[in-house]
Write a protein that holds these residues in place. Sequence first.
Motif, PDB file in Angstrom:
ATOM      1  N   ARG A 192       0.835  -1.216   0.000  1.00 54.80           N
ATOM      2  CA  ARG A 192       0.000   0.000   0.000  1.00 54.80           C
ATOM      3  C   ARG A 192       0.869   1.264   0.000  1.00 54.80           C
ATOM      4  O   ARG A 192       0.495   2.279  -0.548  1.00 54.80           O
ATOM      5  CB  ARG A 192      -0.964  -0.036   1.195  1.00 54.80           C
ATOM      6  N   LEU A 193       2.040   1.164   0.603  1.00 57.15           N
ATOM      7  CA  LEU A 193       2.970   2.299   0.553  1.00 57.15           C
ATOM      8  C   LEU A 193       3.452   2.527  -0.885  1.00 57.15           C
ATOM      9  O   LEU A 193       3.479   3.662  -1.379  1.00 57.15           O
ATOM     10  CB  LEU A 193       4.171   2.030   1.479  1.00 57.15           C
ATOM     11  N   TYR A 194       3.795   1.428  -1.582  1.00 61.84           N
ATOM     12  CA  TYR A 194       4.201   1.546  -2.995  1.00 61.84           C
ATOM     13  C   TYR A 194       3.096   2.222  -3.808  1.00 61.84           C
ATOM     14  O   TYR A 194       3.353   3.103  -4.633  1.00 61.84           O
ATOM     15  CB  TYR A 194       4.457   0.159  -3.604  1.00 61.84           C
ATOM     16  N   GLU A 195       1.877   1.761  -3.568  1.00 62.08           N
ATOM     17  CA  GLU A 195       0.738   2.304  -4.334  1.00 62.08           C
ATOM     18  C   GLU A 195       0.596   3.806  -4.092  1.00 62.08           C
ATOM     19  O   GLU A 195       0.358   4.586  -5.012  1.00 62.08           O
ATOM     20  CB  GLU A 195      -0.550   1.586  -3.925  1.00 62.08           C
ATOM     21  N   ALA A 196       0.790   4.175  -2.810  1.00 68.38           N
ATOM     22  CA  ALA A 196       0.658   5.603  -2.479  1.00 68.38           C
ATOM     23  C   ALA A 196       1.741   6.420  -3.183  1.00 68.38           C
ATOM     24  O   ALA A 196       1.482   7.509  -3.706  1.00 68.38           O
ATOM     25  CB  ALA A 196       0.746   5.791  -0.967  1.00 68.38           C
ATOM     26  N   LEU A 197       2.970   5.882  -3.210  1.00 63.92           N
ATOM     27  CA  LEU A 197       4.077   6.610  -3.858  1.00 63.92           C
ATOM     28  C   LEU A 197       3.872   6.684  -5.372  1.00 63.92           C
ATOM     29  O   LEU A 197       4.200   7.694  -6.003  1.00 63.92           O
ATOM     30  CB  LEU A 197       5.420   5.935  -3.531  1.00 63.92           C
ATOM     31  N   GLU A 251       0.849   9.255  -5.721  1.00 61.99           N
ATOM     32  CA  GLU A 251       1.129  10.656  -5.399  1.00 61.99           C
ATOM     33  C   GLU A 251       2.389  11.190  -6.086  1.00 61.99           C
ATOM     34  O   GLU A 251       2.477  12.374  -6.379  1.00 61.99           O
ATOM     35  CB  GLU A 251       1.300  10.820  -3.888  1.00 61.99           C
ATOM     36  N   TRP A 252       3.367  10.340  -6.309  1.00 59.19           N
ATOM     37  CA  TRP A 252       4.674  10.815  -6.788  1.00 59.19           C
ATOM     38  C   TRP A 252       5.100  10.183  -8.106  1.00 59.19           C
ATOM     39  O   TRP A 252       6.230  10.366  -8.545  1.00 59.19           O
ATOM     40  CB  TRP A 252       5.752  10.542  -5.727  1.00 59.19           C
ATOM     41  N   GLN A 253       4.249   9.443  -8.659  1.00 67.32           N
ATOM     42  CA  GLN A 253       4.527   8.763  -9.939  1.00 67.32           C
ATOM     43  C   GLN A 253       5.812   7.935  -9.875  1.00 67.32           C
ATOM     44  O   GLN A 253       6.572   7.844 -10.837  1.00 67.32           O
ATOM     45  CB  GLN A 253       4.609   9.763 -11.125  1.00 67.32           C
ATOM     46  N   LEU A 254       6.054   7.379  -8.716  1.00 66.33           N
ATOM     47  CA  LEU A 254       7.249   6.540  -8.568  1.00 66.33           C
ATOM     48  C   LEU A 254       6.840   5.093  -8.817  1.00 66.33           C
ATOM     49  O   LEU A 254       6.168   4.474  -7.994  1.00 66.33           O
ATOM     50  CB  LEU A 254       7.842   6.710  -7.166  1.00 66.33           C
ATOM     51  N   GLN A 255       7.230   4.591  -9.953  1.00 65.61           N
ATOM     52  CA  GLN A 255       6.851   3.229 -10.334  1.00 65.61           C
ATOM     53  C   GLN A 255       7.999   2.267 -10.051  1.00 65.61           C
ATOM     54  O   GLN A 255       9.157   2.669  -9.999  1.00 65.61           O
ATOM     55  CB  GLN A 255       6.532   3.176 -11.847  1.00 65.61           C
ATOM     56  N   ASP A 256       7.676   1.030  -9.918  1.00 66.61           N
ATOM     57  CA  ASP A 256       8.675  -0.049  -9.782  1.00 66.61           C
ATOM     58  C   ASP A 256       9.701   0.204  -8.683  1.00 66.61           C
ATOM     59  O   ASP A 256      10.898  -0.012  -8.861  1.00 66.61           O
ATOM     60  CB  ASP A 256       9.420  -0.250 -11.119  1.00 66.61           C
ATOM     61  N   LEU A 257       9.213   0.723  -7.573  1.00 69.16           N
ATOM     62  CA  LEU A 257      10.139   0.955  -6.460  1.00 69.16           C
ATOM     63  C   LEU A 257      10.535  -0.353  -5.798  1.00 69.16           C
ATOM     64  O   LEU A 257       9.791  -1.330  -5.836  1.00 69.16           O
ATOM     65  CB  LEU A 257       9.469   1.843  -5.412  1.00 69.16           C
ATOM     66  N   SER A 258      11.700  -0.339  -5.189  1.00 69.89           N
ATOM     67  CA  SER A 258      12.080  -1.447  -4.319  1.00 69.89           C
ATOM     68  C   SER A 258      12.418  -0.863  -2.951  1.00 69.89           C
ATOM     69  O   SER A 258      12.490   0.365  -2.797  1.00 69.89           O
ATOM     70  CB  SER A 258      13.275  -2.201  -4.908  1.00 69.89           C
ATOM     71  N   CYS A 259      12.614  -1.738  -1.998  1.00 67.97           N
ATOM     72  CA  CYS A 259      12.781  -1.261  -0.622  1.00 67.97           C
ATOM     73  C   CYS A 259      13.944  -1.982   0.044  1.00 67.97           C
ATOM     74  O   CYS A 259      14.078  -3.201  -0.079  1.00 67.97           O
ATOM     75  CB  CYS A 259      11.480  -1.541   0.134  1.00 67.97           C
ATOM     76  N   ASP A 260      14.792  -1.232   0.754  1.00 68.84           N
ATOM     77  CA  ASP A 260      15.865  -1.879   1.511  1.00 68.84           C
ATOM     78  C   ASP A 260      15.260  -2.793   2.568  1.00 68.84           C
ATOM     79  O   ASP A 260      14.346  -2.378   3.303  1.00 68.84           O
ATOM     80  CB  ASP A 260      16.709  -0.813   2.223  1.00 68.84           C
ATOM     81  N   THR A 261      15.753  -4.006   2.649  1.00 65.18           N
ATOM     82  CA  THR A 261      15.245  -4.965   3.641  1.00 65.18           C
ATOM     83  C   THR A 261      15.362  -4.384   5.049  1.00 65.18           C
ATOM     84  O   THR A 261      14.542  -4.652   5.916  1.00 65.18           O
ATOM     85  CB  THR A 261      16.059  -6.276   3.548  1.00 65.18           C
ATOM     86  N   ALA A 262      16.392  -3.561   5.238  1.00 65.87           N
ATOM     87  CA  ALA A 262      16.616  -2.988   6.563  1.00 65.87           C
ATOM     88  C   ALA A 262      15.428  -2.147   7.040  1.00 65.87           C
ATOM     89  O   ALA A 262      15.272  -1.909   8.236  1.00 65.87           O
ATOM     90  CB  ALA A 262      17.874  -2.135   6.530  1.00 65.87           C
ATOM     91  N   LEU A 263      14.591  -1.688   6.117  1.00 66.57           N
ATOM     92  CA  LEU A 263      13.457  -0.846   6.522  1.00 66.57           C
ATOM     93  C   LEU A 263      12.291  -1.684   7.044  1.00 66.57           C
ATOM     94  O   LEU A 263      11.430  -1.177   7.767  1.00 66.57           O
ATOM     95  CB  LEU A 263      12.943  -0.023   5.334  1.00 66.57           C
ATOM     96  N   LEU A 264      12.209  -2.938   6.635  1.00 66.82           N
ATOM     97  CA  LEU A 264      11.014  -3.738   6.921  1.00 66.82           C
ATOM     98  C   LEU A 264      10.698  -3.902   8.413  1.00 66.82           C
ATOM     99  O   LEU A 264       9.536  -3.760   8.800  1.00 66.82           O
ATOM    100  CB  LEU A 264      11.125  -5.108   6.235  1.00 66.82           C
ATOM    101  N   PRO A 265      11.712  -4.169   9.262  1.00 62.64           N
ATOM    102  CA  PRO A 265      11.360  -4.391  10.667  1.00 62.64           C
ATOM    103  C   PRO A 265      10.582  -3.230  11.299  1.00 62.64           C
ATOM    104  O   PRO A 265       9.744  -3.447  12.169  1.00 62.64           O
ATOM    105  CB  PRO A 265      12.721  -4.575  11.345  1.00 62.64           C
TER     106      PRO A 265
END
Length: 677
Positions: A155-160, A163-177
Amino acid sequence: MTAKQTAKVVFMPTGRRGEFSMGTPLLQAAQKLGVDIDSICGGRGLCGRCQVLCMEGEFPKLGIHSSLKHLNGLTEAEQRYETQRKPLAAGRRLGCHAYIQGDLVIDVPPDSQVHQQLVRKDAELRDIVLDTSTQLHYVKVEEPDMHSPKGDLQRLYEALAWEWQLQDLSCDTALLPRLQSVLREGKWGVTVAVQQGSRMTAIWPGLRDKVYGIAVDVGSTTIAAHLCDLVSGAVIASASSMNPQIRFGEDLMSRVSYVMMNPEGTEAMSAAVRQALNELIEQLVKQAKITRDTILEMVLLGNPIMHHLLLGISPVELGGAPFALTTNEAVHAYAYELDLQINRGGRVYILPCIAGHVGADAAGVVLSEEPYLQDAISLLVDVGTNAEIVLGNKERLLACSSPTGPAFEGAQISSGQRAAPGAIERVRIDPDTKEARFKVIGSDLWSDEEGFAASVAKIGVNGICGSGIIEVIAEMYLAGVISEDGVIDGALADSTQRVIPQGRTFAYVLYDSGEGDERVIVVTQNDVRQIQLAKAALYAGVKLLMDKMGINQVERIRLAGAFGSHIDVKHAMILGLIPDCPLDKVASAGNAAGTGARIALLNQAARRTIEAVVQRIEKIETAVEPKFQDYFVEAMAFPHKTDHFPHLFSVVQRPPKKAIQANPDSDSNSRRRRRRG
Ligand code: FES
């Protein structure tokens, strides 16, 4: 009863202690404990900087009976040091050649400790187009719904994207916890840091409009760091420290030798510099009153050996031909991979090295000075133990390094010292009387001004630093104390007490406190030779590049680095350190490498630019160029044997030519040393 295998050693005044195997050199024991002991020669028994004092007697509080007998007898190297340099004071030993053979209390006298150096690397003012690789985006995320099984991250990806037209984002695993708690803490409103439009590297609850980056110049002596606001580009705080690797060897080659002799050397020096970087980060965070997790990026640069040690790479290949780099591309890494304590997702960018002996620091100077955009042919010189030289313009760029040695930094000079309080940094000599006046670091007064003695009462007049050496020898030449071949005119001893015989040569007395030999600062014939060798190496490198470029005149000169920033350009030209050029076109570039790091931190396009420029710089290897030796020999004279200096001598009175017979021994000794070096 079996003999003891280990012994207790306590180093004073720090009180650091440890248990060491019999036979361990004291210098190694001290370094293991983090005791700062100076070393220029890397433990070869040549420099005498590692001297320690064995304290004798009972030390009940420490539980130690310390005795000189708990060390080996004077080694051959120490005896050689005593005969060739000077006798060791009573009880003193060379730490690198004193081996533990029993319990000891060892005093590290102040003259053997790594002195606090004046750190003068301030952030330069310069306009930089702000285009950081990290962007902040605040978003409102849809709350979870029993009927929609999407995860919080999706849902965070969808929001970005929405709102910001940021497609195909990935996320550092370190952020998940922490992702879920941050979303809820922010009541579904969060700020996300996105690197290069593709990867989330940090997330905070609510709105966050301040994130930071750090630009670092990892010098072999000084590490200078600037904390920048990634949003405004402003420098928020600056801090610097000595490079703690100094305790493994003062100059670069000593550090390479240390690694050659100690298999764990790379790891130890890598850990030392990373720890120093973390301490600098701590200082910056405190100064700016921010938290570490707001620091998202670091840009670092340094010479090839600093570059490799920072990355945990052995510098051994850089210690000899063909000087192979592990990589000549820019390095992208996570901060945690280099143990750097910034945001968990923080990124590190290290500028590319130009060649095995022309580093990422020179790339920083190029980025800062932008010769690749200019019509005028620029000469950029970063003066250090290895001078890094870049010449060219937008058409063509050449680079090389020259083995100047540590003379410009005060080493190998009889009264040489680092730029620290009490060091002579400015000198003027009256051509008629041959009398000298000078200024020392820590006092604003010239030595012939009223109040000078009181102003230096606490700091003393202790030696000559690099800029002082340049000035005193240039002034000696202008005043006719030395010939253009660099020979001190012994005939002057009849008319001035400033020139005194010393063995078979002569010396110039720069300062005499009147309190005996200990407080006399002289410039010896050998000092002049050392500077001639260093400046000839630098000039020969420049000349080689000019030759390759097909020019006999440069249009502008920039002197970079801590030393380059503080030498007087006119005196540098009088010595023939740099070629002739209109004096108003010669200037200090300040800490140009540091400025380059800041540019790369704040402008991601600049990273692509310097990566491309570095690839097209033509690398010249001075060691294999047959003409280098000829150029070197011609450059030994002041300012030069054959090159004319019309611009210089239009503003400076050229001294009359003098033919003074050099002591044949001193000349041949100098040449022998150069060949060995
Ligand atoms: S004499 Fe140089 S380190 Fe010991």
